[in-house]
Design a protein around this motif. Structure first.
Motif, mmCIF file in Angstrom:
data_model
loop_
_atom_site.group_PDB
_atom_site.id
_atom_site.type_symbol
_atom_site.label_atom_id
_atom_site.label_comp_id
_atom_site.label_asym_id
_atom_site.label_seq_id
_atom_site.Cartn_x
_atom_site.Cartn_y
_atom_site.Cartn_z
ATOM 1 N N TYR A 208 9.375 17.377 18.439
ATOM 2 C CA TYR A 208 10.540 17.310 17.640
ATOM 3 C C TYR A 208 10.376 17.961 16.416
ATOM 4 C CZ TYR A 208 10.559 12.989 20.599
ATOM 5 O OH TYR A 208 10.896 12.025 21.719
ATOM 6 N N LYS A 209 11.475 18.326 15.959
ATOM 7 C CA LYS A 209 11.784 19.200 14.710
ATOM 8 C C LYS A 209 11.436 18.399 13.543
ATOM 9 C CE LYS A 209 15.498 22.492 15.840
ATOM 10 N NZ LYS A 209 17.005 22.459 15.919
ATOM 11 N N GLU A 210 11.777 17.017 13.608
ATOM 12 C CA GLU A 210 11.652 16.308 12.548
ATOM 13 C C GLU A 210 10.987 15.017 12.929
ATOM 14 O OE1 GLU A 210 14.539 14.340 9.039
ATOM 15 O OE2 GLU A 210 15.601 14.718 11.085
ATOM 16 N N LEU A 211 10.019 14.546 12.125
ATOM 17 C CA LEU A 211 9.346 13.327 12.283
ATOM 18 C C LEU A 211 9.819 12.176 11.443
ATOM 19 C CD1 LEU A 211 5.685 14.663 12.914
ATOM 20 C CD2 LEU A 211 7.210 13.889 14.740
ATOM 21 N N ALA A 212 9.461 10.823 12.048
ATOM 22 C CA ALA A 212 9.925 9.674 11.189
ATOM 23 C C ALA A 212 9.337 9.579 9.776
ATOM 24 C CB ALA A 212 10.088 8.493 11.814
ATOM 25 N N TYR A 213 7.939 9.916 9.891
ATOM 26 C CA TYR A 213 7.071 9.963 8.661
ATOM 27 C C TYR A 213 5.981 10.884 8.712
ATOM 28 C CZ TYR A 213 5.117 6.776 11.888
ATOM 29 O OH TYR A 213 4.462 6.740 13.393
ATOM 30 N N THR A 214 5.049 11.021 7.955
ATOM 31 C CA THR A 214 3.995 12.072 8.052
ATOM 32 C C THR A 214 2.751 11.374 7.647
ATOM 33 O OG1 THR A 214 4.036 12.884 5.902
ATOM 34 C CG2 THR A 214 5.400 14.025 7.471
ATOM 35 N N ASN A 215 1.620 12.122 7.791
ATOM 36 C CA ASN A 215 0.529 11.313 7.363
ATOM 37 C C ASN A 215 0.282 11.222 5.760
ATOM 38 O OD1 ASN A 215 -0.283 13.923 6.841
ATOM 39 N ND2 ASN A 215 -1.827 14.007 8.218
ATOM 40 N N SER A 216 1.404 11.835 5.056
ATOM 41 C CA SER A 216 1.293 11.784 3.527
ATOM 42 C C SER A 216 2.448 10.840 3.129
ATOM 43 C CB SER A 216 1.324 13.202 3.048
ATOM 44 O OG SER A 216 2.347 13.840 3.178
ATOM 45 N N THR A 217 3.127 10.214 4.041
ATOM 46 C CA THR A 217 4.261 9.280 3.408
ATOM 47 C C THR A 217 3.471 7.989 2.887
ATOM 48 O OG1 THR A 217 5.503 9.696 5.444
ATOM 49 C CG2 THR A 217 5.905 7.505 4.317
ATOM 50 N N LEU A 218 4.302 7.541 1.704
ATOM 51 C CA LEU A 218 3.624 6.487 0.792
ATOM 52 C C LEU A 218 3.853 5.219 1.675
ATOM 53 C CD1 LEU A 218 2.302 5.550 -1.649
ATOM 54 C CD2 LEU A 218 4.777 5.294 -2.700
ATOM 55 N N CYS A 219 2.638 4.275 1.812
ATOM 56 C CA CYS A 219 2.758 3.284 2.322
ATOM 57 C C CYS A 219 2.182 2.268 1.290
ATOM 58 C CB CYS A 219 2.028 3.077 3.585
ATOM 59 S SG CYS A 219 2.379 4.365 4.989
ATOM 60 N N VAL A 220 2.488 0.799 1.728
ATOM 61 C CA VAL A 220 1.854 -0.149 1.109
ATOM 62 C C VAL A 220 1.474 -1.226 1.831
ATOM 63 C CG1 VAL A 220 2.597 -2.163 -0.771
ATOM 64 C CG2 VAL A 220 3.959 0.082 -0.778
ATOM 65 N N GLY A 221 0.099 -1.538 1.673
ATOM 66 C CA GLY A 221 -0.572 -2.519 2.478
ATOM 67 C C GLY A 221 -0.506 -3.894 1.611
ATOM 68 N N LEU A 222 -0.391 -4.974 2.469
ATOM 69 C CA LEU A 222 -0.321 -6.158 1.643
ATOM 70 C C LEU A 222 -1.129 -7.173 2.504
ATOM 71 C CD1 LEU A 222 3.131 -5.209 1.841
ATOM 72 C CD2 LEU A 222 2.845 -6.625 -0.042
ATOM 73 N N ALA A 223 -2.283 -8.012 1.884
ATOM 74 C CA ALA A 223 -2.913 -8.912 2.490
ATOM 75 C C ALA A 223 -2.658 -10.287 1.816
ATOM 76 C CB ALA A 223 -4.393 -8.453 2.680
ATOM 77 N N ARG A 224 -2.546 -11.375 2.603
ATOM 78 C CA ARG A 224 -2.695 -12.700 2.099
ATOM 79 C C ARG A 224 -1.675 -12.892 0.863
ATOM 80 N NH1 ARG A 224 -7.188 -10.586 2.611
ATOM 81 N NH2 ARG A 224 -7.718 -10.210 0.289
ATOM 82 N N VAL A 225 -0.497 -12.253 1.109
ATOM 83 C CA VAL A 225 0.508 -12.542 -0.040
ATOM 84 C C VAL A 225 0.552 -14.078 -0.243
ATOM 85 C CG1 VAL A 225 2.947 -12.281 -0.462
ATOM 86 C CG2 VAL A 225 1.796 -10.445 0.718
ATOM 87 N N GLY A 226 0.921 -14.321 -1.693
ATOM 88 C CA GLY A 226 1.203 -15.536 -1.912
ATOM 89 C C GLY A 226 -0.263 -16.294 -2.370
ATOM 90 N N SER A 227 -1.457 -15.957 -1.726
ATOM 91 C CA SER A 227 -2.653 -16.709 -1.645
ATOM 92 C C SER A 227 -3.323 -16.083 -3.092
ATOM 93 C CB SER A 227 -3.604 -16.380 -0.557
ATOM 94 O OG SER A 227 -4.228 -15.331 -0.870
ATOM 95 N N ASP A 228 -4.426 -16.806 -3.636
ATOM 96 C CA ASP A 228 -5.316 -16.474 -4.859
ATOM 97 C C ASP A 228 -5.909 -14.993 -4.502
ATOM 98 O OD1 ASP A 228 -4.159 -18.516 -6.085
ATOM 99 O OD2 ASP A 228 -5.795 -19.587 -5.708
ATOM 100 N N THR A 229 -6.296 -14.703 -3.211
ATOM 101 C CA THR A 229 -7.151 -13.589 -3.097
ATOM 102 C C THR A 229 -5.888 -12.445 -2.535
ATOM 103 O OG1 THR A 229 -7.289 -14.109 -0.480
ATOM 104 C CG2 THR A 229 -8.995 -15.202 -2.088
#
Lengths: 282, 282
Positions: A208-229
């Protein structure tokens, strides 16, 4: 009356006061335990509610609706769901069955990751379609979510990726047996999700000419949202592959066009403000 | 600690147990009262919580952040928001100001219309970008949301339309005066929204080969979601113009491609199952 009650996302205290009052008085209370999990288990919930719960696994919910709804025309039956009741199709189906059986129902809403994801500072109205990323096996590696991410990114929108959950899945060996054996539960981490997302663009690159994202696209990882941890981390997709955010549940956001206020908010979840500002510009 | 606490969507009992405990003990509790409303007012909330609340209007939130955050490094200050804390940009900004002032913060999540809209049976992962429909004036009639609805419909996705809220808006006459006078609060109804949406395609018709929607597109009107007086109605956009769903808040969904389970669920919100099935097919 059949009550479907959202438990929210963190621990036992995240039920609403309205939901709590119903749980205390209901004839039977089911705990749906296969589409999502809280950071606390059945025992802790029972202690908090001061009553016993009946675990509802996939078999019971999908094949035992009559059992769940028994006496619900004359008594109060509650069905507890992590997050909001309408996060999963299976709960919509259960409500339809209640209606068919002539049972009235009420929904008690609560937070879902679909709205709580806003806690990372990305604005909810800048999100496009939500996608689900399933665990790949050797012979089954679907990537239909890639096109949806592409569609969102083209329009400058963020994508919330819900990550696979495998609870009470029969082992391959026991599938044909009468007595099923189950695999240990597993929950996809942001690291595993990032790995699959990187593998997809590795395969498509060149095609493909264009990709949806690259390895340097900014991402946000979230774990256990809403809990104390709760943990939130903003970094590139490549970096996310080596990130460990601890116990489940995890969710991943692939950002689209970023508003300055969104970037400013995200800096608190990065190990370096300067680095984040650089990544956000690419 | 600065707590931003979601109140959910219905009445006083829709706060979470976790949020309620904080409200009871906090030094000061602010009630944000201009981006959304519950079906109950300040007095009823105060009675339920057993304590007094400070109303935070737009002026206080946008210009009085220091006043709100005063002593929050050593005392607990709570800020109550209808729905989930991150529904509106203004709350993100307030949290940023807390961080700048060296104040720790915690978010207590709750239901938002962004996830509770699932109660109409349309699956959340089939929704595209959310849009806001503002009140038109004689000289200001923006329709940028039209293109977003178009983008969603092209991809088969539903669109949640958040409808305008005008609380404590100065009258035109008093804008230049020292003592401002305010217009009575007004909240856009599904009928008003449908009227504006129909007017947009009336103007565009002829100009374009294809329109984002027609007067017979299936829509879902929702009023007071999560409260005991909740109303949901599924009908065509044209019919929605003459529908009255009672007091605020209202939201409107413009459907995209419909799954059979979604259609089946929607029939309970239509005056005729046969009619709904017909409309859903067009």
């Amino acid at each position: 009356m059949f009550y479907v009650i959202g438990l929210g996302l963190g621990g036992a205290e995240d039920i609403t006061v309205r939901g709590f009052e119903i749980v205390k008085k209901a004839e039977r209370v089911y705990l749906e335990a296969y589409t999502s999990i809280l950071t606390v288990g059945k025992e802790e919930l029972e202690q908090f509610y001061g009553r016993s719960l009946i675990v509802a696994d996939r078999d019971l919910v999908e094949q035992g609706a009559d059992e769940i709804l028994q006496d619900a025309t004359s008594k109060d039956i509650a069905f507890l769901v992590v997050g909001d009741p309408f996060g999963a199709t299976t709960h919509t189906d259960l409500v339809l069955r209640a209606r068919e059986a002539g049972v009235s129902y009420k929904i008690i809403h609560n937070a879902s990751i679909m709205n709580a994801v806003g806690c990372c500072g990305l604005q909810l109205y800048n999100f496009g379609e939500t996608v689900s990323i399933p665990y790949w096996t050797e012979s089954w590696q679907p990537d239909s979510f890639y096109d949806k991410i592409f569609g969102n990114r083209r329009r400058g929108l963020h994508t919330l990726c819900l990550l696979d959950i495998r609870v009470k899945e029969p082992t391959l060996e026991s599938l044909t047996k009468k007595e099923k054996e189950y695999q240990p539960p597993h929950f996809m981490s942001v690291s595993e999700a990032a790995g699959q997302l990187l593998e997809i663009i590795r395969r498509k690159d060149g095609e493909y000419k264009e990709l949806a994202y690259t390895n340097s696209t900014l991402c946000v990882g979230l774990a256990r949202v809403g809990s104390d941890t709760q943990q939130i981390l903003a970094c590139t997709l490549q970096e996310m592959k080596d990130i460990h955010l601890g116990p489940p549940l995890h969710s991943l956001v692939i950002t689209g066009h970023l508003h300055p206020l969104e970037v400013e908010y995200l800096t608190q979840f990065s190990d370096s403000k300067e680095k984040l500002l650089l990544v956000a510009q690419t």
